[in-house]
Motif scaffolding. Structure first.
Motif, mmCIF file in Angstrom:
data_model
loop_
_atom_site.group_PDB
_atom_site.id
_atom_site.type_symbol
_atom_site.label_atom_id
_atom_site.label_comp_id
_atom_site.label_asym_id
_atom_site.label_seq_id
_atom_site.Cartn_x
_atom_site.Cartn_y
_atom_site.Cartn_z
ATOM 1 N N ASN A 136 -1.945 5.998 3.503
ATOM 2 C CA ASN A 136 -0.905 5.291 2.750
ATOM 3 C C ASN A 136 -0.758 5.935 1.370
ATOM 4 O O ASN A 136 -1.757 6.202 0.693
ATOM 5 C CB ASN A 136 -1.293 3.814 2.561
ATOM 6 N N HIS A 181 -0.016 5.341 10.689
ATOM 7 C CA HIS A 181 -1.244 4.946 11.366
ATOM 8 C C HIS A 181 -1.210 5.351 12.832
ATOM 9 O O HIS A 181 -0.149 5.419 13.450
ATOM 10 C CB HIS A 181 -1.457 3.428 11.280
ATOM 11 N N LYS A 207 -3.188 5.944 -3.022
ATOM 12 C CA LYS A 207 -3.546 6.893 -1.963
ATOM 13 C C LYS A 207 -4.796 6.364 -1.279
ATOM 14 O O LYS A 207 -5.890 6.400 -1.850
ATOM 15 C CB LYS A 207 -3.791 8.295 -2.512
ATOM 16 N N GLY A 242 3.052 4.212 4.864
ATOM 17 C CA GLY A 242 1.863 4.518 5.648
ATOM 18 C C GLY A 242 2.170 5.043 7.032
ATOM 19 O O GLY A 242 3.200 4.721 7.631
ATOM 20 N N ARG A 297 2.257 -5.599 4.560
ATOM 21 C CA ARG A 297 3.068 -4.494 5.058
ATOM 22 C C ARG A 297 3.630 -4.826 6.437
ATOM 23 O O ARG A 297 3.046 -5.583 7.196
ATOM 24 C CB ARG A 297 2.282 -3.183 5.088
ATOM 25 N N THR A 355 0.819 -1.209 0.000
ATOM 26 C CA THR A 355 0.000 0.000 0.000
ATOM 27 C C THR A 355 0.857 1.265 0.000
ATOM 28 O O THR A 355 0.321 2.371 0.033
ATOM 29 C CB THR A 355 -0.941 0.019 1.216
ATOM 30 N N ASP A 373 -7.150 4.323 5.722
ATOM 31 C CA ASP A 373 -7.668 3.146 6.416
ATOM 32 C C ASP A 373 -8.452 3.546 7.660
ATOM 33 O O ASP A 373 -8.021 4.410 8.419
ATOM 34 C CB ASP A 373 -6.522 2.232 6.885
#
Length: 221
Positions: free
Chosen positions: A54, A38, A76, A36, A214, A33, A79
């Motif tokens: 991401n 998070h 793009k 990223g 990932r 992805t 999540d």
């Protein structure tokens, strides 16, 4: 329900969890992805909320039966995920929704000064720009498993995700712009490009299931 509304609901859940919990972890991920970032927070003893962004760009070559292409995959996604730890450990089951801004730009490549479109040869200089794009639905469900619990202990930890984003059948839009050939040839070209667009859709159909692999490092404050 629109993708933005679904994401907003899960973001609200994330914010509610943050208010009632002292634990907040941030993760830096890298994988299919892209790159990223998070944030995670606990909602209950075995359930965490996770949101993130991401991004990445990839270029690669591809082809249909007639045409060669330069593809540019532009990733793009946002999540909004729930991580369930059934054994109160590092193993997790993850579900949620992805706001999907992924797309592919496609540009046809001439061969020896000509394009072969739907079995017919056209002078590349007269065809103009033969290009298009491939889009996906914006609300994409996600399901996967993973390892790591970023909010369980203070300090650094590692984690990984293995799952699938169900982004649906790609929508292809291929067109010839600025055709300078006689009108009848340009009309025939438009018809052949429409047929080639169907071939392109067949070529990229496997993208309806996007694999997510990932790994990352996390820090809990």
């Amino acid at each position: 329900m629109k993708a933005t509304k679904i994401v907003s609901i899960l973001l609200a859940a994330f914010a509610a969890g943050s208010v009632h919990a002292a634990e907040l972890a941030t993760s830096l991920d890298l994988g299919t992805t892209g790159l990223g970032l998070h944030l995670s927070t606990p909602l209950s003893a075995k359930l965490n909320a996770r949101v993130g962004l991401n991004v990445a760009n990839y270029s690669y070559d591809g082809n249909t039966s007639d045409m060669e292409y330069d593809f540019k995959l532009k990733l793009k996604t946002v999540d909004a995920l729930l991580d369930y730890h059934p054994f109160d450990g590092v193993f997790r089951i993850t579900g949620g929704v992805v706001y999907n801004g992924n797309k592919i730009d496609a540009r046809a490549k001439p061969n020896g000064g000509t394009y072969t479109v739907n079995g017919r040869a056209y002078d590349a200089a007269a065809v103009g720009d033969l290009s298009g794009k491939i889009d996906f639905r914006k609300a994409a469900p996600y399901l996967g498993i993973g390892w790591g619990n970023a909010v369980k202990t203070e300090g650094w930890s590692v984690g990984a995700d293995l799952g699938v984003t169900f982004q649906g059948s790609p929508k292809t839009q291929l067109a010839s712009n600025n055709c300078t050939a006689p009108a009848l040839i340009c009309q025939q070209l438009a018809s052949d490009v429409a047929a080639e667009n169907k071939d392109l859709a067949e070529e990229v159909k496997d993208f309806k299931l996007y694999p997510v692999i990932r790994v990352g490092v996390s820090y809990r404050f």
